[in-house]
Write an enzyme that holds these catalytic residues in place. Structure first.
Site, short mmCIF file in Angstrom:
data_model
loop_
_atom_site.label_atom_id
_atom_site.label_comp_id
_atom_site.label_asym_id
_atom_site.label_seq_id
_atom_site.Cartn_x
_atom_site.Cartn_y
_atom_site.Cartn_z
N GLU A 235 0.83 -1.20 0.00
CA GLU A 235 0.00 0.00 0.00
C GLU A 235 0.87 1.26 0.00
OE1 GLU A 235 -2.71 -0.80 3.29
OE2 GLU A 235 -4.01 -1.93 1.95
N ASP B 217 -7.94 -9.50 3.87
CA ASP B 217 -7.68 -8.36 4.73
C ASP B 217 -8.76 -8.26 5.82
OD1 ASP B 217 -6.89 -6.07 5.87
OD2 ASP B 217 -7.37 -4.76 4.20
N GLU C 224 -12.48 -2.91 12.11
CA GLU C 224 -12.49 -2.19 10.83
C GLU C 224 -13.62 -2.66 9.91
OE1 GLU C 224 -8.80 -2.32 8.67
OE2 GLU C 224 -9.66 -1.28 6.94
#
Ligand code: GCW
Length: 614
Positions: free
Chosen positions: A239, A318, A346
């Site tokens: 990322e 993820d 998340e």
């Protein structure tokens, strides 16, 4: 709205001030025993006993015998067991993992990446700025469940945190280390791979002698301030973070260079395997993001130095609601690994929606077959008075520590029972109801959001609430490819081949729609909406049903919580009530948007005539 809350209320206001675990254990024993009239206890330190301890009882009362940190763990075990009304006696016990880690994703501006419990515990406005007593209390919480290593900054290292390993900020790092050391907690610093460049070199190439010298010098400096630093944590080539690929080096070369700088000081190099192409094209059906970790690392087995630990997320994607275990865990026999979980919710409800994790951890650990040697979790903490935003989210931190100590999946109900007894009192009148709510919460969330291994229908970037095509045409490799006939990605050998990254027997199970666990069906397969599930329902009907049932479950959680009114401090009750109300709305939104999404493709109504909007 945010009262204090924790599973160790019996200590009251007092905090231990000792400089080492034995001193703290003595203070804690005195403080804790004061609230347990009648009990008496002694401590005996067994040099060389490390983290292990035993609790026995003789004519004079309880005796905790333990190693240097073991005495402290034994003390908390004794006190919490007595408070919870359990028998505290235990034969000598050692933790399953040497490193039981937590990762903070805290930025020095005070924000927390994926944080849902306020701001950072450590920083504000680009500086260290914290309440030392709160850090001590944090140390107490960690030690009480055996967590022994904490990284204190985001793996996305944003300036000025890149300087944490320099003389500029090390005096401040040392203060945090000094606060947590008495609780047996060692620090980890997340480092920026490009630091040599920031500090004036023209390269960060791991094979360049100047880079190697740079890191050696840096490590000497770090350990002069914090001699027991656990090590460095690195997110590289992921990322947009810098890493060795830029210089044509692989990740063994990249990691070993840092490991060698840490080695003379006894430090570990923890290297994250969250490496994938984040600029993928949705038109490309061959690149499959879940294959990335294995593709980047499996062939490097045996090439990492002995003080390198590869930190691998529990799943290949993820932290999605349901993923298989990362296939990398079954490869790399000659490499030290840590499994990384995410306590921060998340993708699992932002600590607004209730989501108690032990049931999903149980599934993951069952599939894992063999535990890696180390364990880690991204924290769910912030500076909210109750630490975790949702008061009940604290149960995840507690049970994570317990799991990290035991090294196996735990009975979620049993752990919830103890956590409730400690937090709300042994005689909490609705303990069974609360336990049942926790137990049901993961399944409820999975149903109204993404059942059957369906990933990435969440709102982009925010990751709360539904947006079924939000990630469908983006660059992140996050597709489900729903159309009017079918949904999901074929990851068998006829498709992307991801399933073949598993040992042959597991691959065979996953590749066959008759044997693939239904929870993962759409992770491994692309299926038509009229596909027959094992109970005879069509896939489409099952998707509808799960969303209706999940939303109904969220309504029930709200109703159940209302039964707790008056049984705890008002602000804690209301804080959670407010979250349960939001959760019910969120669940309704998921139900209606996802059901409508598939209804519009298929034109097939719900078999039970429930309302699906068009
Ligand atoms: O899923 C992503 C998160 C990022 C996070 C990253 C990672 C710290 O959205 O916020 O960055 O995972 O694990 O590195």
């Amino acid at each position: 709205m945010n009262a204090e809350l924790c599973w160790l209320p019996f200590f009251g206001e007092a905090l231990p001030q000792g400089r080492d675990p034995l001193a703290v254990a003595r203070e804690e024993m005195a403080l804790g025993m004061a609230s347990l009239a009648g009990a008496s206890c002694r401590l005996a330190c067994v040099p060389g006993g490390g983290d292990g301890f035993e609790i026995i009882k003789d004519e004079q009362g309880y005796l905790v015998r333990g190693g240097e940190t073991g005495v402290l763990y034994g003390t908390y075990r004794l006190l919490t067991a007595l408070q919870a009304g359990e028998c505290p006696l235990t034969a000598w016990t050692d933790p399953a993992f040497p490193l039981r880690m937590l990762n903070h994703w805290d930025n020095m501006d005070g924000t927390v990446e994926r944080g849902y419990a306020g701001q950072s515990l450590f920083y504000k406005n680009g500086k260290f700025d914290y309440d030392a007593d709160r850090i001590r209390f944090y140390g107490r919480m960690l030690a009480s469940v055996g967590v022994n290593a904490v990284s204190i900054n985001n793996v996305n290292v944003h300036a000025p945190a890149d300087k944490l390993v320099t003389a500029e900020l090390l005096p401040e790092v040392k203060k945090i280390a000094d606060l947590l050391r008495p609780f047996g907690v060692r620090l980890i610093i997340a480092v920026d791979y490009a630091l040599p460049v920031t500090m004036g070199l023209d390269t960060a190439d791991p094979l360049d002698q100047r880079v190697q010298d740079f890191w050696k010098k840096q490590c000497d400096e770090v350990y002069a301030y914090v001699p027991d630093l656990c090590g460095f944590l690195v997110k590289a080539d992921s990322e947009y973070r810098p890493g060795p690929y830029k210089y044509g080096r692989d990740h063994a070369q990249g990691a070993n260079m840092l490991a060698r700088a840490l080695k003379p000081h006894g430090g570990m190099l923890i290297w994250r395997c969250f490496v994938y192409n984040c600029r993928q094209d949705w038109r490309d059906h061959t690149t499959d993001r879940p294959k990335a970790a294995y593709d980047n690392y499996a062939h490097l087995d045996g090439q990492f130095d002995e003080n390198v630990i590869l930190q691998i997320k529990n799943g290949p994607y993820d932290f999605q609601v349901r993923e298989p275990v990362s296939p990398l865990f079954y490869a790399m026999e000659r490499t030290e690994k840590a499994i990384e979980f995410q306590l921060a919710q998340e993708y699992t409800g932002h600590q607004i929606d209730l989501y108690y994790m032990p049931p999903i951890w149980k599934d993951i650990l069952a599939d894992l077959r063999r535990m890696p040697r180390h364990i880690c979790a991204v924290t769910n903490l912030g500076d909210d008075a109750n630490w975790t935003g949702h008061p009940l989210a604290q149960a995840n931190l507690y049970t994570y520590g317990r799991m990290a100590w035991e090294g196996k999946a735990l009975d979620g109900d049993k752990e919830a029972e103890r956590w409730i007894a400690l937090t709300f009192g042994r005689d909490f009148p609705e303990k069974d109801r609360l336990k049942a709510m926790l137990a049901a919460s993961q399944g409820i969330y999975e149903k109204y959001t993404s059942p059957l291994g369906l990933c990435w229908m969440v709102k982009p970037h925010l990751h709360y609430g539904p947006d079924p095509e939000g990630y469908e045409f983006s660059l992140w490799g996050t597709f489900h490819r729903a159309n009017h006939q079918a949904v999901g990605i074929d990851r068998t050998d006829k498709g992307t081949g991801f399933a073949d990254q598993y040992p042959a027997d597991m691959a065979a199970v996953y590749k066959n729609t008759d044997t693939c666990p239904e929870k993962l069906l759409l992770f491994f397969h692309r299926l038509r909406y009229d596909f027959k599930m094992r109970d005879g329902r069509t896939l489409l009907q099952r998707i509808y049903d799960d969303h209706f049932e999940g939303a109904e479950g969220a309504e029930q959680l709200l109703a159940q919580w209302r039964a707790m009114e008056g049984l705890m401090p008002r602000d804690i009750y209301e804080n959670a009530l407010n979250r349960f109300e939001k959760q019910a709305l969120n669940a309704r939104e998921w139900r209606d948007i996802i059901n409508t999404y598939f209804y519009r493709f298929t034109g097939i109504p719900d078999a039970h005539g429930r309302k699906i909007y068009d």
